[in-house]
Structure formats: C-alpha cells, structure tokens
Scaffold this motif. Structure first.
Motif, mmCIF file in Angstrom:
data_model
loop_
_atom_site.group_PDB
_atom_site.id
_atom_site.type_symbol
_atom_site.label_atom_id
_atom_site.label_comp_id
_atom_site.label_asym_id
_atom_site.label_seq_id
_atom_site.Cartn_x
_atom_site.Cartn_y
_atom_site.Cartn_z
ATOM 1 N N ARG A 24 0.833 -1.207 0.000
ATOM 2 C CA ARG A 24 0.000 0.000 0.000
ATOM 3 C C ARG A 24 0.867 1.257 0.000
ATOM 4 N N GLU A 25 1.915 1.261 0.828
ATOM 5 C CA GLU A 25 2.801 2.420 0.894
ATOM 6 C C GLU A 25 3.473 2.678 -0.455
ATOM 7 N N VAL A 26 3.956 1.601 -1.095
ATOM 8 C CA VAL A 26 4.641 1.765 -2.375
ATOM 9 C C VAL A 26 3.665 2.257 -3.447
ATOM 10 N N MET A 27 2.480 1.673 -3.499
ATOM 11 C CA MET A 27 1.495 2.086 -4.495
ATOM 12 C C MET A 27 1.083 3.545 -4.305
ATOM 13 N N GLU A 28 0.899 3.948 -3.042
ATOM 14 C CA GLU A 28 0.511 5.330 -2.773
ATOM 15 C C GLU A 28 1.641 6.296 -3.117
ATOM 16 N N ARG A 29 2.886 5.895 -2.847
ATOM 17 C CA ARG A 29 4.024 6.727 -3.213
ATOM 18 C C ARG A 29 4.111 6.874 -4.731
ATOM 19 N N LEU A 30 3.821 5.787 -5.423
ATOM 20 C CA LEU A 30 3.857 5.806 -6.878
ATOM 21 C C LEU A 30 2.679 6.570 -7.463
ATOM 22 N N GLY A 31 1.593 6.639 -6.705
ATOM 23 C CA GLY A 31 0.413 7.359 -7.177
ATOM 24 C C GLY A 31 -0.472 6.538 -8.088
ATOM 25 N N VAL A 32 -0.556 5.220 -7.823
ATOM 26 C CA VAL A 32 -1.413 4.359 -8.643
ATOM 27 C C VAL A 32 -2.435 3.656 -7.758
ATOM 28 N N ASP A 33 -3.499 3.207 -8.381
ATOM 29 C CA ASP A 33 -4.549 2.478 -7.676
ATOM 30 C C ASP A 33 -4.091 1.045 -7.429
ATOM 31 N N TRP A 34 -4.646 0.402 -6.410
ATOM 32 C CA TRP A 34 -4.245 -0.970 -6.103
ATOM 33 C C TRP A 34 -5.446 -1.733 -5.556
ATOM 34 N N HIS A 35 -5.374 -3.061 -5.683
ATOM 35 C CA HIS A 35 -6.427 -3.924 -5.145
ATOM 36 C C HIS A 35 -5.807 -5.250 -4.733
ATOM 37 N N HIS A 36 -6.059 -5.684 -3.491
ATOM 38 C CA HIS A 36 -5.589 -6.975 -2.986
ATOM 39 C C HIS A 36 -6.762 -7.956 -2.987
ATOM 40 N N LEU A 37 -6.590 -9.087 -3.692
ATOM 41 C CA LEU A 37 -7.702 -10.017 -3.862
ATOM 42 C C LEU A 37 -7.834 -11.036 -2.743
ATOM 43 N N GLY A 38 -6.810 -11.223 -1.917
ATOM 44 C CA GLY A 38 -6.967 -12.042 -0.719
ATOM 45 C C GLY A 38 -6.886 -13.536 -0.911
#
Length: 274
Positions: A85-99
């Motif tokens: 989450r931290e890396v994606m937010e730093r990069l400025g992109v959306d993310w989704h964890h499917l579990g």
C-alpha cells in the motif's frame, strides 16, 4: 526512433492494469514502466496472492519464513500488504488486494489445517496443494487440486481487469513459479488482448517458456526508462528486499514486455523504449 507499443498506448492516455501474482511482482517487473505511466494515464495494480493460511507450515514454508526473518506467516503478510500500500501510494497508482492464499501456504480444498487431524499436524505437507517448493511450486504445473484457485483468478480478472481500451499486463511465467503461471493462464484464457511482462528477477536465471511464446506469437520490447525510480520502489518492500537481493544491489536491467505480433497495427510500431 519509433515508439514502442506501450509508450504509444500510455501517451494516448490508455489505462494500464497490471496483474501481480504477489505483493511485489508488479514493481519488480514493471516498476520503470509504471513510474513513467503514473500521472500520464490511470494505472491499477491487481494483486492476487496476498494472504497466508494458519500453521503448521510445510518445510518449504518454514524455510521461506526463516529467509525473511519472520516466524508467523499471517503477521508477515499483514506487513507485506502494508508495504505494498505504501509503495502504491508513493507511486500514485490504484491498487487492489484479492486475498487469495500464496501457494506456499495454500491447502487442498477441505483440508482442516493444523487444529484437527493428527496426520496434517505431524506431516503438514499432506494437506498442502504444493507441499514443496522445488518439486511442486517451481515446476510451473498447476495442480488438479488448484482448479478452484484458477477459477477465482479468472473470475476476478473478468470483474476487475478488463474494461474496454485497457492495456492489460500479465506475467509471462519466466521461472515457472506456479502462482505466476496461474495468473498467466487466466489472462491467456480470457481471450482479451494481453501484454506479458518478463518476470524479474526470475528472468536473470531462467529463459522464457518457448511453448507459451510461440503459442501466442509474442515479440519482445525492452523498456529502459525510470529504472532508478524502480530501485527506490523495490526498497519499499522491506520484508523481501534483502532476501531477493542478498548482495544489496538491484540489477539495473531493462524491463522486458512481450506482445502478440498481430498487435502491431493497434499498438503501433515496434521499437526500443530507451
């Protein structure tokens, strides 16, 4: 020099969806491309295998935990999700964890785990779909016990990663890790246009699956932009970086993308992205 098909699509504002088997694969294999695309178009990373089941673990699972200096897999994967989450937010992109559960910790359907049944407690491997790394996980062969997981991956791909006019990036399965092959298989069976990425760092020691490449008539494009930015992103996966790169240095090698030769007309001319 002529633009490569990915640059053409990104510069045109085409959304980018990256299918990531684990909580670092997208950045490891596509971090340079995503760094370039962020801010130019919408980028979304969909990560499939983001959980771990309860102990007892297999010998391969315990070895992995020792390698990353952890004892509890559930706690480790909470840490890994937070890192992502931290890396994606730093990069400025959306993310989704499917579990879905990582194959190192994925049990056969109906297996009870360690709380019930003395056999699975004494010999945990008996309840796991992929009981060993070398003989099962690294072979690239999807177990008959794992058809449910493949179905989940395919259904999730249909729901989350297939809007019209989207560049869909999927792993090419270099190295034969079964979770990568699962995602690749789901993408291949989707019938949608897919660009495949060469799985890093597996591609530093393994060659592509030539049967898969020939079956899909794939051609390669190199991407060499934003590699320094990629290094900083990879370091954000603190729980994994030392184990992945024990000598401390991330090789600054071009990212490799493979797309169907028939896609020349829709994506643009082939060229080096340097």
């Amino acid at each position: 020099m002529a633009a490569d098909p990915l640059t053409t699509a990104i510069d045109a504002g085409t959304p980018l969806v990256v299918l990531s088997p684990h909580l670092d694969d997208a950045v490891l294999s596509c971090g340079g491309l995503m760094s370039h695309a962020a801010g130019r178009t919408d980028v979304r990373v969909v990560t499939f295998f983001t959980e771990a089941d309860a102990p007892p673990y297999t010998l391969s699972g315990r070895r992995y935990l020792r390698q990353v200096g952890r004892r509890d897999a559930d706690r480790l994967y909470r840490e890994r999700r937070a890192e992502d989450r931290e890396v994606m937010e730093r990069l400025g992109v959306d993310w989704h964890h499917l579990g879905l559960s990582d194959c190192l910790f994925r049990r056969k359907p109906g297996a009870s785990g360690g709380r019930n049944g003395w056999v699975s407690h004494v010999l945990p491997e008996s309840s796991y779909i992929y009981p060993t790394y070398r003989l099962h996980i690294a072979t690239g062969r999807i177990s008959p016990h794992d058809t449910y997981t493949l179905g989940r991956v395919r259904a999730s791909l249909e729901q989350l990663a297939s809007p019209a006019h989207t560049v869909l990036l999927a792993p090419s399965g270099v190295g034969g890790h079964v979770d990568h092959v699962l995602v690749r298989t789901a993408a291949e069976l989707s019938g949608r246009p897919v660009v495949y990425y060469s799985d890093f760092p597996y591609n530093q020691q393994h060659r592509p699956d030539l049967g898969f490449v020939e079956r899909n008539a794939l051609v390669e494009v190199e991407w060499s932009r934003q590699l320094a930015a990629k290094v900083e992103l990879v370091r954000g996966y603190r729980s994994q970086a030392d184990a992945l790169f024990p000598k401390g240095a991330l090789p600054l090698v071009p990212e490799i993308y493979l797309f169907p030769d028939s896609a020349r007309a829709s994506y643009g001319p082939v060229g080096d992205a340097r």
